[in-house]
Design an enzyme around this catalytic site. Structure first.
Site, mmCIF file in Angstrom:
data_model
loop_
_atom_site.group_PDB
_atom_site.id
_atom_site.type_symbol
_atom_site.label_atom_id
_atom_site.label_comp_id
_atom_site.label_asym_id
_atom_site.label_seq_id
_atom_site.Cartn_x
_atom_site.Cartn_y
_atom_site.Cartn_z
ATOM 1 N N HIS A 197 0.845 -1.186 0.000
ATOM 2 C CA HIS A 197 0.000 0.000 0.000
ATOM 3 C C HIS A 197 0.880 1.235 0.000
ATOM 4 C CE1 HIS A 197 -3.107 2.865 1.085
ATOM 5 N NE2 HIS A 197 -3.937 1.968 0.605
ATOM 6 N N ASP A 222 -8.037 -5.164 -0.150
ATOM 7 C CA ASP A 222 -8.553 -5.984 -1.249
ATOM 8 C C ASP A 222 -8.180 -7.461 -1.130
ATOM 9 O OD1 ASP A 222 -9.864 -3.962 -2.653
ATOM 10 O OD2 ASP A 222 -7.962 -3.224 -3.436
HETATM 11 N N1 CMC Z 1 4.135 -7.537 -5.049
HETATM 12 C C1 CMC Z 1 5.481 -7.546 -5.188
HETATM 13 N N2 CMC Z 1 6.271 -6.470 -4.968
HETATM 14 C C2 CMC Z 1 5.664 -5.328 -4.597
HETATM 15 C C3 CMC Z 1 4.272 -5.247 -4.429
HETATM 16 C C4 CMC Z 1 3.492 -6.398 -4.662
HETATM 17 N N3 CMC Z 1 2.178 -6.370 -4.515
HETATM 18 N N4 CMC Z 1 3.942 -3.982 -4.060
HETATM 19 C C5 CMC Z 1 5.095 -3.304 -4.001
HETATM 20 N N5 CMC Z 1 6.138 -4.116 -4.328
HETATM 21 C C6 CMC Z 1 7.573 -3.771 -4.324
HETATM 22 C C7 CMC Z 1 7.946 -2.930 -5.525
HETATM 23 O O1 CMC Z 1 8.377 -3.755 -6.593
HETATM 24 C C8 CMC Z 1 9.063 -2.074 -4.976
HETATM 25 O O2 CMC Z 1 10.218 -2.886 -4.896
HETATM 26 P P1 CMC Z 1 11.695 -2.222 -5.113
HETATM 27 O O3 CMC Z 1 11.840 -1.253 -3.976
HETATM 28 O O4 CMC Z 1 12.613 -3.370 -5.043
HETATM 29 O O5 CMC Z 1 11.646 -1.579 -6.453
HETATM 30 C C9 CMC Z 1 8.615 -1.803 -3.531
HETATM 31 O O6 CMC Z 1 7.797 -2.929 -3.171
HETATM 32 C C10 CMC Z 1 7.819 -0.519 -3.340
HETATM 33 O O7 CMC Z 1 6.729 -0.562 -4.276
HETATM 34 P P2 CMC Z 1 6.127 0.710 -4.987
HETATM 35 O O8 CMC Z 1 5.512 0.269 -6.272
HETATM 36 O O9 CMC Z 1 7.146 1.809 -5.017
HETATM 37 O O10 CMC Z 1 5.023 1.129 -3.955
HETATM 38 P P3 CMC Z 1 3.852 2.103 -4.250
HETATM 39 O O11 CMC Z 1 3.543 2.787 -2.982
HETATM 40 O O12 CMC Z 1 4.134 2.957 -5.431
HETATM 41 O O13 CMC Z 1 2.668 1.106 -4.700
HETATM 42 C C11 CMC Z 1 0.785 -0.311 -4.656
HETATM 43 C C12 CMC Z 1 1.605 0.743 -3.889
HETATM 44 C C13 CMC Z 1 -0.506 -0.582 -3.868
HETATM 45 C C14 CMC Z 1 0.408 0.266 -6.026
HETATM 46 C C15 CMC Z 1 1.623 -1.594 -4.810
HETATM 47 O O14 CMC Z 1 1.985 -2.102 -3.545
HETATM 48 C C16 CMC Z 1 0.916 -2.656 -5.640
HETATM 49 O O15 CMC Z 1 1.015 -2.655 -6.872
HETATM 50 N N6 CMC Z 1 0.148 -3.616 -4.974
HETATM 51 C C17 CMC Z 1 -0.632 -4.591 -5.699
HETATM 52 C C18 CMC Z 1 -1.953 -3.978 -6.149
HETATM 53 C C19 CMC Z 1 -2.920 -3.794 -5.008
HETATM 54 O O16 CMC Z 1 -3.126 -4.674 -4.195
HETATM 55 N N7 CMC Z 1 -3.568 -2.602 -4.989
HETATM 56 C C20 CMC Z 1 -4.599 -2.291 -4.006
HETATM 57 C C21 CMC Z 1 -4.193 -1.159 -3.099
HETATM 58 S S1 CMC Z 1 -5.246 -1.052 -1.650
HETATM 59 C C22 CMC Z 1 -6.795 -0.593 -2.258
HETATM 60 C C23 CMC Z 1 -6.845 0.791 -2.692
HETATM 61 O O17 CMC Z 1 -6.827 1.686 -1.850
HETATM 62 O O18 CMC Z 1 -6.930 1.001 -3.909
#
Ligand code: CMC
Length: 428
Positions: free
Chosen positions: A307, A364
């Site tokens: 998240h 989710d």
């Molecule tokens: N699986 C594997 N690796 C992950 C995941 C995941 N679900 N989420 C983040 N990471 C890794 C990412 O690759 C990065 O690694 P590194 O530092 O080595 O490059 C690190 O963790 C930080 O990730 P980020 O993409 O910079 O984090 P963010 O804050 O931009 O993204 C997120 C947040 C929710 C988009 C992401 O965690 C994600 O894609 N999760 C899966 C989709 C999901 O479940 N979304 C629902 C969110 S909750 C409901 C809502 O409010 O919408």
């Protein structure tokens, strides 16, 4: 003494005021940065560090896993209040009295009819259209049938617009579901309450009397409360930014629905179930998928994990996980995806990749399992999220307009070509 933020660049010192929020959050006010520094801007892709507004609606502490609507803990509200009560709280700022709640519910009931011509628009969609596409389009279409622009400074006008929005969007949502199934479109009925009406419109068969399953209605009520608001997330920021151009409430919410649809936001609840089913079909090898998620050359992500704001736990996920167990037990459902989800969670939470990056199950991860137990089909999961988020979008839109916020218009750092001369077609 008031605090200041200091920025030094090329030997010059610039001072900016600091604002402190009611929970002691600190923000450096850079409103005058560009004008006072001769053009310097901040660069913050994804707005990870940027406060776009001041808001009195929702408080969220991602490090501590705290979520409060208007000062009330989410856990308290989910345990003790009903969806419409919490919707009222989020929109108007205080829990309603019995009289206020009755008026809110009755006014919403008075607006649940849609113009029959909306059905003509719906007819134009292919039968397999995703209900989120239908919801977004038909919410936009409501502007055509309700052209009166709400006067935000007229309390009565605003109240009616809020009730209209709360009334009509669940009807469109139910119609999107019926369209997929080739079923007749049901209307809300004033004998039912808000939650019963959502279920009744989706599931009532014209040749049978409809009776609400209490377990299902209570579970849905709670699930919707958990989704009501989440401060400046992608869809809410979209609603605010569209509304900041003084576009109307329906148009702004239609944009919010589109933003919610994506699998990194609300669409994750559908993506989680698809992922769990794939793991089961593939022999149930959870470790294989954990390794895929960790592999930087593999685009696969563990859906329902991670998240932007929560870096400890997502309080909504804790409530939902408990609720998933209870609902499946009460409805006597043995869902293999719940077992795989629990296994996946256990393995991930003990894996340094997820621990180091503070990746935990989000709202989710378990919500889809409950939706499925309630008989709601996969494509409708994100639509249910949208119904839940609706009061939050309305509250944020109203707050933005009442605060007289400026039109949202970010800057950019241009990295394209420098000025060059035009080449006629024959010389290229
Ligand atoms: N699986 C594997 N690796 C992950 C995941 C995941 N679900 N989420 C983040 N990471 C890794 C990412 O690759 C990065 O690694 P590194 O530092 O080595 O490059 C690190 O963790 C930080 O990730 P980020 O993409 O910079 O984090 P963010 O804050 O931009 O993204 C997120 C947040 C929710 C988009 C992401 O965690 C994600 O894609 N999760 C899966 C989709 C999901 O479940 N979304 C629902 C969110 S909750 C409901 C809502 O409010 O919408």
């Amino acid at each position: 003494m008031s605090e200041i933020g200091v920025f030094e660049f090329q030997g010059k010192r610039y001072e900016f005021p600091v604002e402190i929020g009611s929970e002691n959050e600190i923000a450096i006010d850079i409103k005058k940065m560009r004008s006072s520094t001769g053009g310097i801007i901040t660069l913050d892709p994804g707005f990870k560090n940027t406060g776009s507004c001041k808001s009195a609606i929702t408080f969220l502490d991602g490090e501590k896993g705290v979520l409060r609507y208007r000062g009330y803990a989410l856990e308290d509200l989910a345990e003790n209040a009903k969806f419409l009560e919490v919707a009222y709280l989020v929109i108007f700022g205080e829990l309603p009295t019995k009289k206020e709640l009755d008026r809110f519910e009755n006014t919403i009931k008075s607006y649940t009819m849609l113009n029959e011509e909306m059905k003509d628009i719906l007819d134009g969609f292919p039968k397999n259209a995703h209900p989120m596409g239908i919801l977004s389009s038909l919410t936009g279409a409501l502007t055509a049938f309700n052209p009166h622009a709400v006067d935000i400074h007229n309390e009565e006008d605003m109240y009616e617009a809020i009730c209209k929005t709360m009334a009509k969007i669940p009807v469109i949502a139910a119609w999107a579901h019926s369209k997929n199934l080739g079923k007749p479109m049901n209307y809300a009925h004033n004998d039912y309450d808000y939650i019963e009406n959502i279920l009744q419109m989706m599931f009532m068969k014209r040749n049978e009397r409809y009776t609400t399953n209490k377990v299902v209605a209570e579970a849905l009520d709670k699930l919707l409360i958990l989704h009501i608001d989440h401060e400046q997330n992608c869809s809410t920021s979209t609603v605010r930014i569209v509304g900041s151009s003084h576009a109307g409430l329906f148009a702004s919410i239609s944009a919010g629905v589109s933003a919610l649809w994506g699998p990194l936001h609300g669409g994750a609840n559908q993506a989680v179930i698809e992922m769990l089913e794939k793991i089961i079909e593939d022999g149930g090898d959870v470790e294989k998928y954990i390794n895929k998620a960790k592999d930087k050359n593999d685009p696969f992500r563990l859906m329902g994990f991670g998240h932007r704001v929560y870096k400890n736990f997502d309080p909504r996920a804790l409530i939902i996980k408990k609720s998933a167990d209870a609902v499946l037990k009460e409805l006597d459902i043995d869902d293999p995806t719940l077992k795989v989800a629990k296994h996946l969670e256990e393995v991930a939470l003990n894996d340094p990749y997820f621990v180091d990056r503070k990746l935990f199950p989000n709202v989710d991860f378990y919500s889809g399992i409950i939706y499925r137990a309630l008989g709601i089909p996969l494509e409708m999961f994100t639509v249910m999220f949208a119904i839940g988020r609706l009061p939050g979008w309305i509250a944020q839109w109203r707050e933005m307009r009442l605060n007289g916020e400026l039109i949202g218009r970010p800057r950019q750092l241009y990295i394209g070509k420098n000025k060059r001369d035009f080449k006629p077609l024959e010389k290229r």
